[in-house]
Design a protein around this motif. Structure first.
Motif, PDB file in Angstrom:
ATOM      1  N   ASN A  36      53.201 -11.392  10.225  1.00 35.69           N
ATOM      2  CA  ASN A  36      54.841 -12.264  10.577  1.00 35.69           C
ATOM      3  C   ASN A  36      54.607 -12.814  11.774  1.00 35.69           C
ATOM      4  OD1 ASN A  36      56.310 -11.097   8.298  1.00 35.69           O
ATOM      5  ND2 ASN A  36      57.094  -9.534   9.467  1.00 35.69           N
ATOM      6  N   GLY A  37      54.970 -14.029  11.596  1.00 28.18           N
ATOM      7  CA  GLY A  37      54.970 -14.895  13.003  1.00 28.18           C
ATOM      8  C   GLY A  37      53.766 -15.942  12.779  1.00 28.18           C
ATOM      9  N   SER A 446      63.263 -13.322  14.025  1.00 29.06           N
ATOM     10  CA  SER A 446      62.973 -13.511  12.665  1.00 29.06           C
ATOM     11  C   SER A 446      63.279 -12.377  11.983  1.00 29.06           C
ATOM     12  CB  SER A 446      61.612 -13.546  12.820  1.00 29.06           C
ATOM     13  OG  SER A 446      60.554 -12.683  12.954  1.00 29.06           O
ATOM     14  N   GLU A 449      61.260  -9.161  12.826  1.00 28.81           N
ATOM     15  CA  GLU A 449      61.449  -8.859  14.135  1.00 28.81           C
ATOM     16  C   GLU A 449      62.672  -7.881  13.906  1.00 28.81           C
ATOM     17  OE1 GLU A 449      59.413 -12.060  17.050  1.00 28.81           O
ATOM     18  OE2 GLU A 449      61.383 -12.398  16.090  1.00 28.81           O
TER      19      GLU A 449
END
Length: 635
Positions: A36-37, A446, A449
């Motif tokens: 993620n990210g 996000s 998160e």
């Protein structure tokens, strides 16, 4: 061919992509993966034209189309499910609307011959145009897509307003598939699908005649859908032709080779530098030392691949033992208006059990879960929670219900148990929020998160009964596995609703399937249920109603003679013996596979195939044993 060429992108000084390039074949199925990210969704936005890169381009032949799943629900709630799906084919709808008008005019008994001829000619021209535009029947294809995504035939004429947001998202997916773009971009398409729809969707993607790029953290779905993996990491991409599982093996080998090459080169460089230092100290060797320095400068250095190894740490605190019966449900029924969801169901969840709820969306999984927690009223029946039961709850929309105006730290402090209040920063640190990050507003986070914040809130409250409703929707693969490990090692009772097969695999010894308003209990995990359902469905689908009745009658246990019982018992014993032998062989293979050097062996692929064959043999033998055991009358 389609080309992603030299893409560079930065946000606020942070480099997202640096010289990213790859080619897409016209009928390729690509899985886009990464933590993620790392920029997966951002890359989708660049490919679709929503974001302009700082440098680089997306090169497509003229006339080629890109399709992206809409994140917005249909605005007109009065239109039917089928009509909304067909709305994506605007020209088709316009032709159909005009044909309908012409048909009504031709039914007028007072129409003159000249006008009739003119209308018939126009109708014929429109029919020809429609046949030229579409080499399939759009309405029939829309029905196939909607049914595959879980809608029933009788629902297709219902209005969209009767559906939940999740089901409306399925319509958006059906619209996208019906439009048949040349490149299909799918970002977490399974989040709103149940297991049976996911299995159908896997097959649809494999048969799709054009290119597909999908982002998914569902490992099973990825394994069954794509034939190429592109991983985003360190501002660039790593490309591999093959299935997801083969990529994981290849990646580990690649990292091991990289580490070995790097370490060997560093050792050689260090030895060469030590030699240079010794030569420098001697006047007679100084010239040679300079020559060696030049040679060393020309050596192409092996770059060590740096993996993002930051992982959250999850351990759910245990509040202490509860009574034996954690949840007792008797004769429970639940309806939403005229829509019946559950009918006179019974269920008992015991202390320290791990139970999974599975089944199609709309069958009542989340409803029963919420009824257990007294979050929805029931129509009749009883739900009893045992004494000393302390619940920790993760809702399906948990991350979306967080207060965006609060900081991450404030969010945790608001729900933390007094004993954990002072440890709030430490808890957030274990979920990868450290330093000034804890002062970020929740609104800027996000989806992944927010999911981590929601899990951190559960860790700040001791419990002995954890309840999860679709906890993996926004978590990447590594985070999902960490969560799975934490749940598996939790001392207390766990209840999970999920459509993620890899996450549920081996998670529970009891799986409750929701079907036709009832609960079906399976003493096994999700793989056992799917194998059983697959054989059940095939048999039921091919039998006529009369045959089904006959089959049902035939399957009832009959009174057997002594010899028949003896013969049947022998068959059961043989099946049990075969199962033991297969399990012993599988255990031998598993022991070999646990060796980190296993995949470096020349015969590792052959052994993995042999292991897969044993798995199928075991599944078949277990079904045989179950069939024989069901025929044996009770003692």
């Amino acid at each position: 061919m389609y080309y992603v060429r030299d893409i560079n992108l930065s946000f606020g000084g942070r480099v997202i992509f640096k010289d990213v390039s790859f080619m897409i074949n016209p009928n390729e199925k690509i899985g886009l993966i990464g933590r993620n990210g790392t920029g997966k969704t951002t890359l989708f936005k660049i490919i679709s034209g929503e974001i302009e890169p700082d440098k680089g381009s997306i090169d497509l032949p003229k006339g080629k189309t890109i399709g992206v799943l809409s994140q917005f629900l249909p605005e007109n709630k009065e239109v039917t499910i089928l009509d909304e799906t067909l709305s994506v084919l605007k020209e088709y709808q316009q032709i159909e609307a005009r044909l309908k008008v012409l048909e009504e005019k031709l039914q007028d008994s007072d129409i003159d011959e000249d006008l009739m001829t003119k209308l018939v000619d126009e109708m014929s021209e429109l029919m020809d145009r429609k046949n030229m535009m579409f080499d399939f029947n759009p309405e029939a294809e829309a029905e196939v897509l909607l049914k595959g995504l879980g809608f029933k035939q009788e629902q297709l004429r219902h209005k969209i307003g009767t559906l939940s947001g999740g089901w409306q998202m399925r319509i958006e997916l059906a619209k996208l598939l019906l439009s048949s773009p040349d490149i299909l971009l799918l970002d977490e398409p399974t989040n709103h699908l149940d297991i049976e729809s996911i299995i159908w969707f896997e097959n649809y993607i494999k048969e799709y005649k054009k290119a597909v790029i999908l982002i998914s953290h569902d490992e099973e779905f990825m394994q069954n859908s794509v034939d190429r993996i592109i991983e985003i990491g360190n501002n660039t991409v790593y490309d591999y032709k093959g299935t997801y599982q083969k990529y994981l093996v290849h990646k580990e080998q690649m990292l091991e080779i990289n580490r070995s090459s790097y370490n060997n080169q560093q050792k050689q460089i260090k030895e060469r530098e030590m030699l240079i230092d010794r030569f420098r100290a001697k006047a007679t060797k100084a010239k040679m030392a300079q020559s060696m320095i030049k040679q060393l400068d020309k050596v192409e250095r092996v770059e060590l691949i740096h993996e993002d190894i930051k992982d959250m740490v999850v351990k759910f605190p245990y509040s202490g033992r509860s009574v034996k019966s954690v949840v007792e449900i008797n004769n429970l029924s639940k309806s939403y208006g005229e829509k019946e969801v559950l009918r006179e169901v019974d269920l008992n969840i015991l202390k320290d059990e791990k139970v999974a709820f599975v089944g199609q969306n709309g069958m009542g999984k989340s409803t029963l879960l919420k009824a257990i927690l007294a979050k929805v009223p029931i129509n009749s029946g009883q739900v009893k929670i045992g004494d000393n039961v302390v619940v920790g709850y993760y809702a399906q929309d948990q991350s979306d219900t967080l207060d965006g105006s609060l900081t991450i730290l404030e969010t945790l402090e608001r729900v933390a148990h007094p004993d954990y209040y002072t440890a709030a920063r430490k808890i957030l640190g274990s979920f990868l929020f450290s330093g000034e990050e804890v002062e970020k507003k929740v609104s800027v986070l996000s989806g992944g998160e927010k999911a981590r914040v929601a899990l951190a809130c559960m860790v700040a409250q001791p419990s002995n009964f954890l309840v999860f409703d679709e906890p993996t929707n926004h978590l990447d693969v590594i985070s999902k596995n960490i969560l799975k490990h934490a749940i598996t090692n939790f001392e207390g009772t766990v209840l999970i609703v999920s459509h993620d097969r890899a996450f549920l695999e081996g998670m529970s010894a009891r799986t409750i399937e929701f079907r036709d308003y009832k609960l079906l209990e399976h003493l096994g995990d999700i793989n056992y249920v799917l194998a059983k359902r697959k054989s059940d469905d095939l048999r039921e689908f091919t039998l006529a109603p009369e045959e089904k009745k006959a089959k049902k009658k035939k399957n009832t246990k009959e009174i057997l003679s002594y010899e028949e019982r003896k013969k049947l018992k022998r068959k059961i014993n043989y099946a049990e013996r075969d199962i033991s032998k297969i399990e012993e062989k599988m255990a031998e293979y598993k022991k070999e596979m646990e060796d980190p050097k296993f995949f470096m062996q020349a015969d590792s692929d052959d052994k993995m195939k042999a292991f897969g064959k044993l798995e199928k043999e075991l599944e078949s033998k277990m079904e045989e044993w179950e069939l024989l055991s069901n025929q044996m009358p009770e003692e």
